[in-house]
Design a protein around this motif. Structure first.
Motif, PDB file in Angstrom:
ATOM      1  N   GLU A   1       0.813  -1.219   0.000  1.00 17.02           N
ATOM      2  CA  GLU A   1       0.000   0.000   0.000  1.00 17.02           C
ATOM      3  C   GLU A   1       0.845   1.266   0.000  1.00 17.02           C
ATOM      4  N   GLU A   2       2.115   1.153   0.365  1.00 15.80           N
ATOM      5  CA  GLU A   2       2.977   2.339   0.382  1.00 15.80           C
ATOM      6  C   GLU A   2       4.393   1.948  -0.022  1.00 15.80           C
ATOM      7  N   GLY A   3       5.182   2.958  -0.385  1.00 13.12           N
ATOM      8  CA  GLY A   3       6.514   2.722  -0.908  1.00 13.12           C
ATOM      9  C   GLY A   3       7.442   2.017   0.067  1.00 13.12           C
ATOM     10  N   CYS A   4       8.459   1.373  -0.485  1.00 16.75           N
ATOM     11  CA  CYS A   4       9.443   0.615   0.295  1.00 16.75           C
ATOM     12  C   CYS A   4      10.480   1.568   0.886  1.00 16.75           C
ATOM     13  N   LYS A   5      10.858   1.341   2.152  1.00 17.72           N
ATOM     14  CA  LYS A   5      11.814   2.263   2.776  1.00 17.72           C
ATOM     15  C   LYS A   5      13.232   2.069   2.260  1.00 17.72           C
ATOM     16  N   ALA A   6      13.457   1.002   1.491  1.00 18.67           N
ATOM     17  CA  ALA A   6      14.749   0.831   0.815  1.00 18.67           C
ATOM     18  C   ALA A   6      14.592   1.117  -0.676  1.00 18.67           C
TER      19      ALA A   6
ATOM     20  N   VAL B   1      16.330 -14.882 -10.896  1.00 18.83           N
ATOM     21  CA  VAL B   1      14.969 -14.568 -11.324  1.00 18.83           C
ATOM     22  C   VAL B   1      14.822 -13.073 -11.613  1.00 18.83           C
ATOM     23  N   SER B   2      13.647 -12.713 -12.089  1.00 22.07           N
ATOM     24  CA  SER B   2      13.327 -11.306 -12.348  1.00 22.07           C
ATOM     25  C   SER B   2      12.315 -10.828 -11.322  1.00 22.07           C
ATOM     26  N   GLU B   3      12.532  -9.634 -10.806  1.00 19.44           N
ATOM     27  CA  GLU B   3      11.567  -8.985  -9.923  1.00 19.44           C
ATOM     28  C   GLU B   3      10.876  -7.897 -10.737  1.00 19.44           C
ATOM     29  N   LEU B   4       9.576  -8.032 -10.919  1.00 21.30           N
ATOM     30  CA  LEU B   4       8.801  -7.095 -11.716  1.00 21.30           C
ATOM     31  C   LEU B   4       8.074  -6.136 -10.782  1.00 21.30           C
ATOM     32  N   THR B   5       8.497  -4.894 -10.801  1.00 21.15           N
ATOM     33  CA  THR B   5       7.934  -3.868  -9.922  1.00 21.15           C
ATOM     34  C   THR B   5       6.937  -3.014 -10.697  1.00 21.15           C
ATOM     35  N   TYR B   6       5.737  -2.928 -10.175  1.00 27.27           N
ATOM     36  CA  TYR B   6       4.659  -2.166 -10.823  1.00 27.27           C
ATOM     37  C   TYR B   6       4.175  -1.088  -9.864  1.00 27.27           C
ATOM     38  N   ASN B   7       4.306   0.169 -10.267  1.00 24.56           N
ATOM     39  CA  ASN B   7       3.767   1.287  -9.496  1.00 24.56           C
ATOM     40  C   ASN B   7       2.431   1.694 -10.106  1.00 24.56           C
ATOM     41  N   TYR B   8       1.374   1.572  -9.327  1.00 27.03           N
ATOM     42  CA  TYR B   8       0.045   1.932  -9.811  1.00 27.03           C
ATOM     43  C   TYR B   8       0.054   3.394 -10.265  1.00 27.03           C
ATOM     44  N   GLY B   9      -0.466   3.643 -11.436  1.00 29.54           N
ATOM     45  CA  GLY B   9      -0.543   5.011 -11.931  1.00 29.54           C
ATOM     46  C   GLY B   9       0.607   5.422 -12.818  1.00 29.54           C
ATOM     47  N   VAL B  10       1.686   4.608 -12.884  1.00 30.24           N
ATOM     48  CA  VAL B  10       2.812   4.913 -13.767  1.00 30.24           C
ATOM     49  C   VAL B  10       2.746   3.956 -14.947  1.00 30.24           C
ATOM     50  N   GLY B  11       2.567   4.510 -16.136  1.00 31.74           N
ATOM     51  CA  GLY B  11       2.356   3.687 -17.320  1.00 31.74           C
ATOM     52  C   GLY B  11       3.610   3.355 -18.095  1.00 31.74           C
TER      53      GLY B  11
ATOM     54  N   GLY C   1      11.517   2.113  -6.394  1.00 33.52           N
ATOM     55  CA  GLY C   1      11.943   3.387  -6.946  1.00 33.52           C
ATOM     56  C   GLY C   1      11.510   4.536  -6.059  1.00 33.52           C
ATOM     57  N   PRO C   2      11.614   5.752  -6.550  1.00 33.01           N
ATOM     58  CA  PRO C   2      11.307   6.941  -5.729  1.00 33.01           C
ATOM     59  C   PRO C   2       9.807   7.246  -5.682  1.00 33.01           C
ATOM     60  N   TYR C   3       9.027   6.252  -5.251  1.00 33.24           N
ATOM     61  CA  TYR C   3       7.564   6.407  -5.240  1.00 33.24           C
ATOM     62  C   TYR C   3       7.031   6.027  -3.863  1.00 33.24           C
ATOM     63  N   ASP C   4       5.954   6.696  -3.454  1.00 31.46           N
ATOM     64  CA  ASP C   4       5.394   6.464  -2.129  1.00 31.46           C
ATOM     65  C   ASP C   4       4.055   5.747  -2.160  1.00 31.46           C
ATOM     66  N   GLY C   5       3.491   5.534  -3.345  1.00 32.40           N
ATOM     67  CA  GLY C   5       2.141   4.998  -3.436  1.00 32.40           C
ATOM     68  C   GLY C   5       2.079   3.485  -3.488  1.00 32.40           C
TER      69      GLY C   5
END
Length: 298
Positions: free
Chosen positions: A38-43, A68-78, A47-51
């Motif tokens: 629900e909120e950004g990672c403290k490490a 492996v691959s870690e796929l990071t998805y920030n809601y609202g960033v297309g 990336g530099p996102y809080d949502g």
């Protein structure tokens, strides 16, 4: 340093649906686990996102013995701007080549028996058209550097990676922490390294007792520490300790305590279903479309 091992590379993705198609249907990887936050990672894992964001681990096998691959998805960033920092992942799988042809996924010849396939977002994957091995098919991750000698010193002397090959013609060096692991290729591009906004992160594990030593040597050598030794919580799972570094060209490097990470990274049999459910529940595309707005471009 043989107790250290290569874990994964982090990709920022703007379209989980197309991305899942590439990794699952083209490459033939499996979803190992999926987590929503629900909120950004403290490490700054996302990336530099809080949502709100999600993390999906995909690979050919468990993280205990596969890169492996870690796929990071920030809601609202297309979409994200791709720099010249990430040069590709090389893997051996004739099945992936066959899958790409069957699905009409574009392939470019990149050498004798090697094909280039681009993941959504423009990330390069080099497919070696040979039978997929029983061990990990991922051979190497290639990153751009601006000064090969400086970078080789950083990764080999300060981080303890073994130099396996030097290629003067390609201006590259191949390094690794051990046999049977994914290797790291550093390639001199003869100019500045641009990370864009899509910049990734490569992760390694080590015994927990080595984390303070890694942090200490970086302080002593006046190297960049992005996140000093910190504990990261995942709801309902193990708490892990990490140190986040940046090499001389700004490539982000995560070292995580191996003992807790092995607990955290256990394969979740529901991972595939959780990813599909998250994709189906994500109405952000519709939200932006109703307002006649594009999703944000990082």
């Amino acid at each position: 340093m043989s107790l250290r091992r290569a874990l994964h590379f982090v990709f920022k993705v703007g379209d989980r649906n197309k991305t899942a198609t590439f990794y699952r249907d083209v490459l033939g990887m499996k979803v190992l686990r999926h987590e929503e936050f629900e909120e950004g990672c403290k490490a700054t894992c996302n990336g530099p996102y809080d949502g709100k964001w999600s993390k999906t681990m995909v690979g050919f096998g468990p993280e205990d013995n596969h890169f492996v691959s870690e796929l990071t998805y920030n809601y609202g960033v297309g979409e994200y701007h791709l720099g010249n920092d990430f040069l590709g992942i090389t893997l051996q799988s004739s099945q992936a080549v066959s899958n790409a042809r069957r699905l009409g996924w574009p392939l470019l010849e990149a050498g004798q028996g090697v094909y280039l396939a681009e993941a959504p977002g423009g990330y390069s994957f080099y497919l070696v058209d040979e039978e997929q091995p029983q061990t990990d098919p991922i051979q190497k991750v290639s990153l751009a550097v601006s000064d090969l000698q400086r970078s080789t010193h950083y990764w080999s002397v300060l981080l303890g990676m073994q130099i396996l090959e030097r290629d003067a013609e390609r201006k590259s060096v191949l390094l690794g922490f051990g046999d049977g692991q994914c290797k790291l290729e550093l390639r001199d591009i003869g100019g500045p390294v641009d990370h864009g906004t899509a910049f990734g992160r490569i992760a390694f594990s080590c015994p927990r007792t080595q984390l303070p030593d890694i942090e200490a040597i970086m302080k002593k050598e006046n190297q960049t520490i992005i996140t000093p030794l910190v504990s990261l919580d995942t709801p309902g799972k193990a708490t892990v300790e990490v140190v986040i570094l940046a090499d001389p060209d700004g490539h982000e490097i995560c070292f995580v305590a191996d003992e807790a990470f092995r607990q955290l990274s256990a394969v979740d049999p529901d991972g595939n279903a959780l990813l599909d459910a998250a994709i189906a529940a994500d109405k952000s595309d519709e939200w932006f479309a109703r307002r006649n707005k594009p999703k944000a471009s990082a």
